[in-house]
Design a protein around this motif. Structure first.
Motif, PDB file in Angstrom:
ATOM      1  N   SER A  16     115.036 -36.523 -74.077  1.00 33.43           N
ATOM      2  CA  SER A  16     116.197 -37.255 -74.599  1.00 33.43           C
ATOM      3  C   SER A  16     117.061 -36.369 -75.485  1.00 33.43           C
ATOM      4  CB  SER A  16     115.738 -38.486 -75.389  1.00 33.43           C
ATOM      5  OG  SER A  16     115.040 -38.085 -76.549  1.00 33.43           O
ATOM      6  N   ALA A  17     116.595 -35.147 -75.775  1.00 33.30           N
ATOM      7  CA  ALA A  17     117.334 -34.243 -76.665  1.00 33.30           C
ATOM      8  C   ALA A  17     116.888 -32.810 -76.396  1.00 33.30           C
ATOM      9  CB  ALA A  17     117.059 -34.608 -78.126  1.00 33.30           C
ATOM     10  N   GLY A  18     117.594 -31.881 -77.009  1.00 29.83           N
ATOM     11  CA  GLY A  18     117.159 -30.490 -77.079  1.00 29.83           C
ATOM     12  C   GLY A  18     116.913 -29.819 -75.741  1.00 29.83           C
ATOM     13  N   ALA A  38     110.762 -39.896 -73.184  1.00 28.38           N
ATOM     14  CA  ALA A  38     110.762 -39.581 -74.618  1.00 28.38           C
ATOM     15  C   ALA A  38     110.256 -40.844 -75.312  1.00 28.38           C
ATOM     16  CB  ALA A  38     112.157 -39.215 -75.124  1.00 28.38           C
ATOM     17  N   GLY A  90     107.451 -30.501 -80.949  1.00 27.72           N
ATOM     18  CA  GLY A  90     106.686 -29.410 -81.557  1.00 27.72           C
ATOM     19  C   GLY A  90     105.808 -29.914 -82.699  1.00 27.72           C
ATOM     20  N   VAL A 137     107.128 -25.845 -70.648  1.00 26.37           N
ATOM     21  CA  VAL A 137     108.012 -25.403 -71.729  1.00 26.37           C
ATOM     22  C   VAL A 137     107.124 -25.113 -72.931  1.00 26.37           C
ATOM     23  CG1 VAL A 137     109.873 -26.071 -73.300  1.00 26.37           C
ATOM     24  CG2 VAL A 137     109.941 -26.790 -70.886  1.00 26.37           C
ATOM     25  N   PRO A 182     110.966 -20.535 -74.810  1.00 22.80           N
ATOM     26  CA  PRO A 182     112.186 -20.459 -75.603  1.00 22.80           C
ATOM     27  C   PRO A 182     111.968 -19.618 -76.857  1.00 22.80           C
ATOM     28  CG  PRO A 182     111.152 -22.615 -75.880  1.00 22.80           C
ATOM     29  CD  PRO A 182     110.328 -21.864 -74.869  1.00 22.80           C
ATOM     30  N   HIS A 185     116.518 -21.645 -80.215  1.00 17.95           N
ATOM     31  CA  HIS A 185     117.658 -22.340 -79.603  1.00 17.95           C
ATOM     32  C   HIS A 185     118.157 -23.418 -80.554  1.00 17.95           C
ATOM     33  CE1 HIS A 185     117.415 -20.666 -75.460  1.00 17.95           C
ATOM     34  NE2 HIS A 185     116.204 -20.383 -75.889  1.00 17.95           N
TER      35      HIS A 185
END
Ligand code: NAP
Length: 245
Positions: A16-18, A38, A90, A137, A182, A185
């Protein structure tokens, strides 16, 4: 380049984000039929509608069994999952003496068991059709420990071993399993950790934070038809920040 993703069914977690949102957006743009998950229903629904996703499933990946139930629901509604993008929130920062057992267990459930459970649920369908893409990810912290991110560093390093092992096992079935790492970011997670452009940019050869869509492009490529011969790899999108080879 044609990514060959038209009509492929993808599940992107934590989207839903990022970074998850950027991965899902890139897959939708390539013509995939995308399901998102999410925790927060409203933001999830709005994000799914904005990008033209096929399905939005509220799901808390820190709960045991949640990832399994999610994959089953998406398989039931879309008829299968060809592309699995594993991503979740995270874990909290902290040094070894400050982290509680509860935080370790939550991190393990969210990062580790989400990967194990969702892969186990998605694999039978991928094997039956002889095609599948799994992208984990994770973080450059899997290869180079970041200060104070003890849970993240420890669990993510181990997950690279999981990716490599599973990629060897499923490669003969036309399935690839790769990790996308990543660096820094510009997402809410970075704001929460107090990692601003001013603080971080001087350490990055590119001298800026990454844009989420730059990461999404890597994940869409790893999910693509032309990436069929890339398997068991961990590939960073970090503006050159990792110091090792
Ligand atoms: N941004 C970076 O530069 C960077 C660098 C290295 C590693 N990472 C890692 O990459 C992952 C994504 O980071 P991000 O920056 O995109 O984070 P973010 O901006 O905070 O977005 C996290 C996404 O995951 C969802 N989510 C969080 N907890 C969840 C849960 N328990 N169950 C289901 N969905 C959940 C969030 O939605 P809800 O809150 O609505 O659930 C949101 O959609 C994290 O694991 C992060 O540690 C990020």
């Amino acid at each position: 380049m044609d990514f060959g993703l038209k009509g492929r069914r993808a599940l992107v977690m934590g989207a839903s984000a990022g970074l998850g949102r950027a991965c899902a957006t890139a897959l939708v743009k390539e013509g995939a039929t995308v399901a998102l998950c999410a925790r927060g229903g409203d933001r999830l629904q709005a994000t799914a509608e904005a990008m033209g996703a096929a399905l939005a499933v509220p799901c808390d990946l820190s709960q045991p069994g949640a990832a399994r139930a999610l994959v089953r629901e998406v398989v039931a509604k879309l008829g299968g999952v060809d592309i699995l993008v594993i991503n979740s929130g995270g874990p909290p920062p902290g040094g070894i003496e400050s982290i509680t057992d509860t935080q370790w267990q939550a991190g393990f459930q969210s990062l580790w068991m989400t990967a194990v459970d969702s892969i186990q649920e998605a694999l039978p369908g991928m094997k039956a059709q002889g095609w599948g893409r799994i992208v984990l990810v994770t973080s450059t912290a899997a290869r180079e420990a970041l200060p104070n991110l003890t849970i993240s560093n420890g669990l993510r390093a181990g997950l690279l071993g999981l990716v490599k092992t599973v990629s060897n096992e499923v490669g003969p079935h036309g399935i690839t399993v790769n990790a996308a790492l990543p660096g820094y970011h510009a997402t809410d997670r970075m704001k929460d950790l107090g990692l601003t452009d001013e603080k971080v940019a001087p350490q990055i050869p590119a001298r800026r934070l990454g844009r989420p869509e730059e990461f999404g492009a890597l994940v869409a490529f790893l999910a693509s038809e032309p990436a069929a011969y890339i398997n068991g790899q961990s590939i960073a999108c970090d503006g050159g920040a990792l110091r090792g080879f």
